[in-house]
Design a protein around this motif. Sequence first.
Motif, PDB file in Angstrom:
ATOM      1  N   THR A   1       0.840  -1.151   0.093  1.00 12.51           N
ATOM      2  CA  THR A   1      -0.120  -0.089  -0.159  1.00 12.51           C
ATOM      3  C   THR A   1       0.764   1.649  -0.132  1.00 12.51           C
ATOM      4  O   THR A   1       2.427   1.330   0.568  1.00 12.51           O
ATOM      5  CB  THR A   1      -0.962  -0.059   1.536  1.00 12.51           C
ATOM      6  N   PRO A   2       0.580   2.046  -0.222  1.00  8.55           N
ATOM      7  CA  PRO A   2       1.148   3.840  -0.443  1.00  8.55           C
ATOM      8  C   PRO A   2       1.106   4.150   1.751  1.00  8.55           C
ATOM      9  O   PRO A   2       1.796   5.469   1.054  1.00  8.55           O
ATOM     10  CB  PRO A   2       0.145   4.321  -1.201  1.00  8.55           C
ATOM     11  N   LEU A   3       0.924   3.111   2.222  1.00 12.93           N
ATOM     12  CA  LEU A   3       0.206   4.258   3.228  1.00 12.93           C
ATOM     13  C   LEU A   3       1.825   3.978   4.671  1.00 12.93           C
ATOM     14  O   LEU A   3       2.822   3.220   4.016  1.00 12.93           O
ATOM     15  CB  LEU A   3      -0.552   2.804   4.211  1.00 12.93           C
ATOM     16  N   ASP A   4       1.924   4.604   5.311  1.00 16.77           N
ATOM     17  CA  ASP A   4       2.506   4.660   6.325  1.00 16.77           C
ATOM     18  C   ASP A   4       2.804   4.083   7.214  1.00 16.77           C
ATOM     19  O   ASP A   4       2.051   3.491   8.390  1.00 16.77           O
ATOM     20  CB  ASP A   4       3.315   6.065   6.707  1.00 16.77           C
ATOM     21  N   VAL A   5       4.009   3.831   7.918  1.00 21.61           N
ATOM     22  CA  VAL A   5       4.143   2.383   9.442  1.00 21.61           C
ATOM     23  C   VAL A   5       5.047   2.901   9.984  1.00 21.61           C
ATOM     24  O   VAL A   5       6.228   4.126   9.608  1.00 21.61           O
ATOM     25  CB  VAL A   5       5.011   1.244   8.825  1.00 21.61           C
ATOM     26  N   ARG A   6       4.886   3.253  11.705  1.00 11.86           N
ATOM     27  CA  ARG A   6       5.172   3.810  12.858  1.00 11.86           C
ATOM     28  C   ARG A   6       5.661   3.155  13.562  1.00 11.86           C
ATOM     29  O   ARG A   6       5.012   1.826  13.370  1.00 11.86           O
ATOM     30  CB  ARG A   6       4.630   5.580  13.307  1.00 11.86           C
ATOM     31  N   PHE A   7       6.389   3.719  14.189  1.00 10.96           N
ATOM     32  CA  PHE A   7       7.111   3.467  15.536  1.00 10.96           C
ATOM     33  C   PHE A   7       6.701   4.254  16.532  1.00 10.96           C
ATOM     34  O   PHE A   7       7.185   5.188  16.574  1.00 10.96           O
ATOM     35  CB  PHE A   7       9.026   2.869  15.523  1.00 10.96           C
ATOM     36  N   CYS A   8       5.872   3.412  17.668  1.00  6.98           N
ATOM     37  CA  CYS A   8       6.016   4.443  18.656  1.00  6.98           C
ATOM     38  C   CYS A   8       7.011   3.840  19.677  1.00  6.98           C
ATOM     39  O   CYS A   8       7.358   3.133  20.474  1.00  6.98           O
ATOM     40  CB  CYS A   8       4.708   4.378  19.462  1.00  6.98           C
ATOM     41  N   ALA A   9       7.668   5.293  20.078  1.00  8.64           N
ATOM     42  CA  ALA A   9       8.925   5.529  21.233  1.00  8.64           C
ATOM     43  C   ALA A   9       8.964   6.216  22.062  1.00  8.64           C
ATOM     44  O   ALA A   9       9.698   5.828  22.342  1.00  8.64           O
ATOM     45  CB  ALA A   9      10.019   5.787  20.367  1.00  8.64           C
ATOM     46  N   ASP A  10       7.617   6.212  22.530  1.00 15.14           N
ATOM     47  CA  ASP A  10       6.853   6.974  24.268  1.00 15.14           C
ATOM     48  C   ASP A  10       7.613   5.736  25.003  1.00 15.14           C
ATOM     49  O   ASP A  10       6.885   4.573  25.063  1.00 15.14           O
ATOM     50  CB  ASP A  10       5.221   6.827  23.594  1.00 15.14           C
ATOM     51  N   ARG A  11       8.386   5.741  25.876  1.00 15.17           N
ATOM     52  CA  ARG A  11       9.091   4.999  27.301  1.00 15.17           C
ATOM     53  C   ARG A  11       7.276   4.618  27.917  1.00 15.17           C
ATOM     54  O   ARG A  11       7.441   3.253  28.029  1.00 15.17           O
ATOM     55  CB  ARG A  11      10.054   5.384  28.111  1.00 15.17           C
ATOM     56  N   GLY A  12       6.492   5.558  27.989  1.00 13.93           N
ATOM     57  CA  GLY A  12       6.112   5.323  28.736  1.00 13.93           C
ATOM     58  C   GLY A  12       4.465   4.020  27.714  1.00 13.93           C
ATOM     59  O   GLY A  12       3.444   3.723  28.619  1.00 13.93           O
ATOM     60  N   ALA A  13       4.733   3.966  26.740  1.00 15.47           N
ATOM     61  CA  ALA A  13       3.751   2.963  25.608  1.00 15.47           C
ATOM     62  C   ALA A  13       4.788   0.881  26.155  1.00 15.47           C
ATOM     63  O   ALA A  13       3.774   0.511  25.799  1.00 15.47           O
ATOM     64  CB  ALA A  13       3.449   3.166  24.548  1.00 15.47           C
ATOM     65  N   THR A  14       5.434   0.509  26.654  1.00 14.34           N
ATOM     66  CA  THR A  14       6.521  -0.045  26.930  1.00 14.34           C
ATOM     67  C   THR A  14       5.242  -1.336  27.351  1.00 14.34           C
ATOM     68  O   THR A  14       5.205  -0.796  29.048  1.00 14.34           O
ATOM     69  CB  THR A  14       7.805  -0.003  27.532  1.00 14.34           C
TER      70      THR A  14
END
Length: 283
Positions: free
Chosen positions: A270-283
């Motif tokens: 797809t032309p859509l994007d992938v991101r990484f959540c680098a928020d430590r509070g989400a671990t």
Amino acid sequence: MTALFGLLLVALGVAYAARLGGWAVGLRRVVAEADARPAVPEARLPTVTVVVPARNEEATIGACVDSVLAQDYPEGRLDLIVVDDDSQDATAAVVMERMRSLFLAAPGLAAEEPDAPEAPDRLTLLRFPENRRRERAHKKAAIEKAVARASGEIILTTDADCTVPPGWARAMVSAFDGPETAFVSGPVAYRLDGRPGRGPGLFVRLQAMDFFGLMACGAGGIGLGQPNLANGASVAYRRETFAALGGFSGVDHVTSGDDELLMQKVAYQTPLDVRFCADRGAT
């Protein structure tokens, strides 16, 4: 021959170092993006359905469910679906006890009505007895069953032997920084409780370090625009994108891959994007 072998080792070492260096650049990039990302206003937070597939997880599913229900997220915009994948233990009973507690705690409901047919919509238990034949990857089939019932704009998944922090859902959906973002990979870590009075053993710490390395490389790949690794204990994707891709079709013959194979479908089909959540509070 010895000189040729030595040159080969040097070449492999250089290639390995270059790959690690690239991932390090990508990792710095996703961390910088996270630091610069503004908080999403309360009114703009999307609806979320958390999906937890579980099979014979009576020892851990209770803590998992409790942590999801304790999310710091606007009331009425987050619900949880647990899929009991043909468990032979008390997994379903543990979830049903949570459902009963939610029902009894609901405003306006009398405690004398414990046998009412439905608990509040925050928690749903789906049974999957037809998954016994295992004609395809059973975890993927369980997730697809839940997504088909989901109402949230964003699907969040975690595993039944995991717990999530209160800010997990908010942090993960904040990484959807536009309509072009369709998939978000989140951070996962081993809990290093260890033995009473002795701390975690060497093997457990090595496992944790190895796992951290995989997560860092996965985040670095995403930062470079070359998604390769993710972990199903913390991923999020748009429900409409999942439907448009036919769910796990095309990769449903592989036992694993409810995380990175889906991510790669989004990234490379797809032309859509992938991101990484680098928020430590989400671990």
